[in-house]
Design a protein around this motif. Structure first.
Motif, PDB file in Angstrom:
ATOM      1  N   ALA A   1       0.829  -1.207   0.000  1.00 24.94           N
ATOM      2  CA  ALA A   1       0.000   0.000   0.000  1.00 24.94           C
ATOM      3  C   ALA A   1       0.861   1.254   0.000  1.00 24.94           C
ATOM      4  CB  ALA A   1      -0.936  -0.004   1.208  1.00 24.94           C
ATOM      5  N   LEU A   2       1.934   1.237   0.773  1.00 23.71           N
ATOM      6  CA  LEU A   2       2.813   2.400   0.832  1.00 23.71           C
ATOM      7  C   LEU A   2       3.523   2.617  -0.500  1.00 23.71           C
ATOM      8  CD1 LEU A   2       3.947   4.663   2.548  1.00 23.71           C
ATOM      9  CD2 LEU A   2       5.716   3.095   3.343  1.00 23.71           C
ATOM     10  N   ALA A   3       3.975   1.538  -1.127  1.00 24.83           N
ATOM     11  CA  ALA A   3       4.617   1.669  -2.433  1.00 24.83           C
ATOM     12  C   ALA A   3       3.633   2.218  -3.451  1.00 24.83           C
ATOM     13  CB  ALA A   3       5.167   0.322  -2.895  1.00 24.83           C
TER      14      ALA A   3
ATOM     15  N   MET B   1       3.078   5.944  -2.794  1.00 32.15           N
ATOM     16  CA  MET B   1       4.174   6.809  -3.227  1.00 32.15           C
ATOM     17  C   MET B   1       4.081   7.106  -4.722  1.00 32.15           C
ATOM     18  SD  MET B   1       7.480   5.648  -0.908  1.00 32.15           S
ATOM     19  CE  MET B   1       7.639   4.083  -1.696  1.00 32.15           C
ATOM     20  N   VAL B   2       3.780   6.086  -5.528  1.00 32.11           N
ATOM     21  CA  VAL B   2       3.691   6.310  -6.966  1.00 32.11           C
ATOM     22  C   VAL B   2       2.444   7.133  -7.301  1.00 32.11           C
ATOM     23  CG1 VAL B   2       2.482   4.183  -7.666  1.00 32.11           C
ATOM     24  CG2 VAL B   2       4.124   5.233  -9.196  1.00 32.11           C
ATOM     25  N   ILE B   3       1.366   6.949  -6.547  1.00 29.16           N
ATOM     26  CA  ILE B   3       0.159   7.766  -6.758  1.00 29.16           C
ATOM     27  C   ILE B   3       0.467   9.231  -6.452  1.00 29.16           C
ATOM     28  CG2 ILE B   3      -2.166   8.253  -5.895  1.00 29.16           C
ATOM     29  CD1 ILE B   3      -2.422   5.182  -5.443  1.00 29.16           C
ATOM     30  N   ASP B   4       1.154   9.485  -5.346  1.00 30.74           N
ATOM     31  CA  ASP B   4       1.519  10.866  -4.993  1.00 30.74           C
ATOM     32  C   ASP B   4       2.430  11.481  -6.053  1.00 30.74           C
ATOM     33  OD1 ASP B   4      -0.001  10.831  -2.707  1.00 30.74           O
ATOM     34  OD2 ASP B   4       1.676  10.403  -1.357  1.00 30.74           O
ATOM     35  N   GLN B   5       3.362  10.684  -6.576  1.00 22.38           N
ATOM     36  CA  GLN B   5       4.271  11.185  -7.598  1.00 22.38           C
ATOM     37  C   GLN B   5       3.497  11.546  -8.872  1.00 22.38           C
ATOM     38  OE1 GLN B   5       7.465   8.493  -8.481  1.00 22.38           O
ATOM     39  NE2 GLN B   5       8.619  10.016  -9.619  1.00 22.38           N
TER      40      GLN B   5
ATOM     41  N   ILE C   1      -9.013   7.974 -15.114  1.00 20.61           N
ATOM     42  CA  ILE C   1      -8.220   7.191 -16.071  1.00 20.61           C
ATOM     43  C   ILE C   1      -8.213   5.725 -15.671  1.00 20.61           C
ATOM     44  CG2 ILE C   1      -5.899   6.814 -16.989  1.00 20.61           C
ATOM     45  CD1 ILE C   1      -5.478   9.858 -16.739  1.00 20.61           C
ATOM     46  N   SER C   2      -8.045   5.457 -14.379  1.00 16.04           N
ATOM     47  CA  SER C   2      -8.009   4.063 -13.930  1.00 16.04           C
ATOM     48  C   SER C   2      -9.347   3.374 -14.164  1.00 16.04           C
ATOM     49  CB  SER C   2      -7.592   3.968 -12.460  1.00 16.04           C
ATOM     50  OG  SER C   2      -8.604   4.434 -11.608  1.00 16.04           O
ATOM     51  N   ARG C   3     -10.434   4.089 -13.982  1.00 20.35           N
ATOM     52  CA  ARG C   3     -11.755   3.505 -14.241  1.00 20.35           C
ATOM     53  C   ARG C   3     -11.951   3.229 -15.727  1.00 20.35           C
ATOM     54  NH1 ARG C   3     -15.023   7.534 -10.348  1.00 20.35           N
ATOM     55  NH2 ARG C   3     -14.513   6.511  -8.384  1.00 20.35           N
ATOM     56  N   GLN C   4     -11.582   4.178 -16.564  1.00 16.31           N
ATOM     57  CA  GLN C   4     -11.761   3.997 -17.994  1.00 16.31           C
ATOM     58  C   GLN C   4     -10.885   2.873 -18.544  1.00 16.31           C
ATOM     59  OE1 GLN C   4     -11.499   7.618 -20.281  1.00 16.31           O
ATOM     60  NE2 GLN C   4     -12.518   8.783 -18.663  1.00 16.31           N
ATOM     61  N   CYS C   5      -9.711   2.722 -17.972  1.00 17.78           N
ATOM     62  CA  CYS C   5      -8.782   1.690 -18.439  1.00 17.78           C
ATOM     63  C   CYS C   5      -8.973   0.361 -17.711  1.00 17.78           C
ATOM     64  CB  CYS C   5      -7.340   2.160 -18.254  1.00 17.78           C
ATOM     65  SG  CYS C   5      -6.935   3.593 -19.250  1.00 17.78           S
ATOM     66  N   LYS C   6      -9.870   0.349 -16.732  1.00 19.71           N
ATOM     67  CA  LYS C   6     -10.106  -0.846 -15.914  1.00 19.71           C
ATOM     68  C   LYS C   6      -8.803  -1.357 -15.290  1.00 19.71           C
ATOM     69  CE  LYS C   6     -14.242  -2.420 -18.318  1.00 19.71           C
ATOM     70  NZ  LYS C   6     -14.495  -1.399 -19.267  1.00 19.71           N
ATOM     71  N   SER C   7      -8.053  -0.419 -14.751  1.00 18.36           N
ATOM     72  CA  SER C   7      -6.789  -0.709 -14.075  1.00 18.36           C
ATOM     73  C   SER C   7      -6.840  -0.119 -12.674  1.00 18.36           C
ATOM     74  CB  SER C   7      -5.614  -0.082 -14.828  1.00 18.36           C
ATOM     75  OG  SER C   7      -5.523  -0.607 -16.126  1.00 18.36           O
ATOM     76  N   SER C   8      -5.927  -0.550 -11.840  1.00 16.75           N
ATOM     77  CA  SER C   8      -5.872   0.010 -10.494  1.00 16.75           C
ATOM     78  C   SER C   8      -5.190   1.378 -10.535  1.00 16.75           C
ATOM     79  CB  SER C   8      -5.111  -0.926  -9.552  1.00 16.75           C
ATOM     80  OG  SER C   8      -3.740  -0.946  -9.872  1.00 16.75           O
ATOM     81  N   LEU C   9      -5.457   2.159  -9.528  1.00 15.70           N
ATOM     82  CA  LEU C   9      -4.864   3.496  -9.447  1.00 15.70           C
ATOM     83  C   LEU C   9      -3.330   3.436  -9.388  1.00 15.70           C
ATOM     84  CD1 LEU C   9      -5.411   6.522  -9.326  1.00 15.70           C
ATOM     85  CD2 LEU C   9      -5.745   6.298  -6.867  1.00 15.70           C
ATOM     86  N   PRO C  10      -2.736   2.531  -8.606  1.00 14.94           N
ATOM     87  CA  PRO C  10      -1.269   2.450  -8.634  1.00 14.94           C
ATOM     88  C   PRO C  10      -0.711   2.047 -10.005  1.00 14.94           C
ATOM     89  CG  PRO C  10      -2.104   1.413  -6.655  1.00 14.94           C
ATOM     90  CD  PRO C  10      -3.292   1.730  -7.508  1.00 14.94           C
ATOM     91  N   GLU C  11      -1.426   1.197 -10.752  1.00 17.82           N
ATOM     92  CA  GLU C  11      -0.956   0.804 -12.090  1.00 17.82           C
ATOM     93  C   GLU C  11      -0.964   1.993 -13.040  1.00 17.82           C
ATOM     94  OE1 GLU C  11      -3.552  -2.324 -13.291  1.00 17.82           O
ATOM     95  OE2 GLU C  11      -2.580  -3.819 -12.018  1.00 17.82           O
ATOM     96  N   VAL C  12      -2.048   2.774 -13.008  1.00 22.03           N
ATOM     97  CA  VAL C  12      -2.142   3.957 -13.860  1.00 22.03           C
ATOM     98  C   VAL C  12      -1.078   4.968 -13.459  1.00 22.03           C
ATOM     99  CG1 VAL C  12      -3.599   5.959 -14.421  1.00 22.03           C
ATOM    100  CG2 VAL C  12      -4.567   3.659 -14.429  1.00 22.03           C
ATOM    101  N   SER C  13      -0.898   5.154 -12.167  1.00 25.02           N
ATOM    102  CA  SER C  13       0.107   6.107 -11.685  1.00 25.02           C
ATOM    103  C   SER C  13       1.506   5.677 -12.106  1.00 25.02           C
ATOM    104  CB  SER C  13       0.022   6.227 -10.168  1.00 25.02           C
ATOM    105  OG  SER C  13      -1.240   6.711  -9.786  1.00 25.02           O
ATOM    106  N   ALA C  14       1.796   4.387 -12.007  1.00 26.22           N
ATOM    107  CA  ALA C  14       3.109   3.886 -12.425  1.00 26.22           C
ATOM    108  C   ALA C  14       3.313   4.087 -13.925  1.00 26.22           C
ATOM    109  CB  ALA C  14       3.249   2.410 -12.056  1.00 26.22           C
TER     110      ALA C  14
END
Length: 133
Positions: free
Chosen positions: A41-43, A46-50, A73-86
């Protein structure tokens, strides 16, 4: 008549030790699982904040709208928020975004600019009420 049960002298010690070993083993496993979950969760955080910071600089907007953009974006791409942020952070470093994510980003930015009048480069570059240098 009273019935008296005799227990071995060290019964309490053995019972307490067995309970402590069992509880410690279960507690240790539970704590390890919780620590792993918190690390992930912390990792992700961090990428979400970045990524939020990148959007705040590039779009110019506040933190709330930047995070909402990433969530959209994460909803439209059906991805998690950390994945989109990364993916956004990787795009900053030269990795191309997928076409789906590019389209979602364009759509989200259009909506962001339409909904939030502060999110435009003219108002961010020259705040009202102040003279230029």
């Amino acid at each position: 008549m009273h019935r008296t049960t005799l227990l071995p002298e060290n019964w309490w010690d053995e019972a307490a030790e067995a309970w402590a070993d069992n509880a410690t083993g279960q507690d240790a496993a539970t704590l390890r699982a919780e620590i792993d979950q918190l690390r992930r969760a912390l990792a992700g955080r961090m990428v979400i904040d970045q990524a939020c910071g990148m959007v705040m600089i590039l779009a110019p907007c506040r933190r709330g709208p930047a995070r909402n953009l990433l969530v959209d974006i994460s909803r439209q791409c059906k991805s998690s928020l950390p994945e989109v942020s990364a993916a956004m952070v990787a795009a900053w470093e030269g990795e191309p975004l997928s076409r789906l994510m590019q389209r979602a980003l364009r759509h989200g930015l259009r909506r962001l600019y339409a909904e939030d009048p502060v999110c435009d480069s003219a108002s961010a570059a020259a705040p009202s009420g102040r003279g230029g240098p």
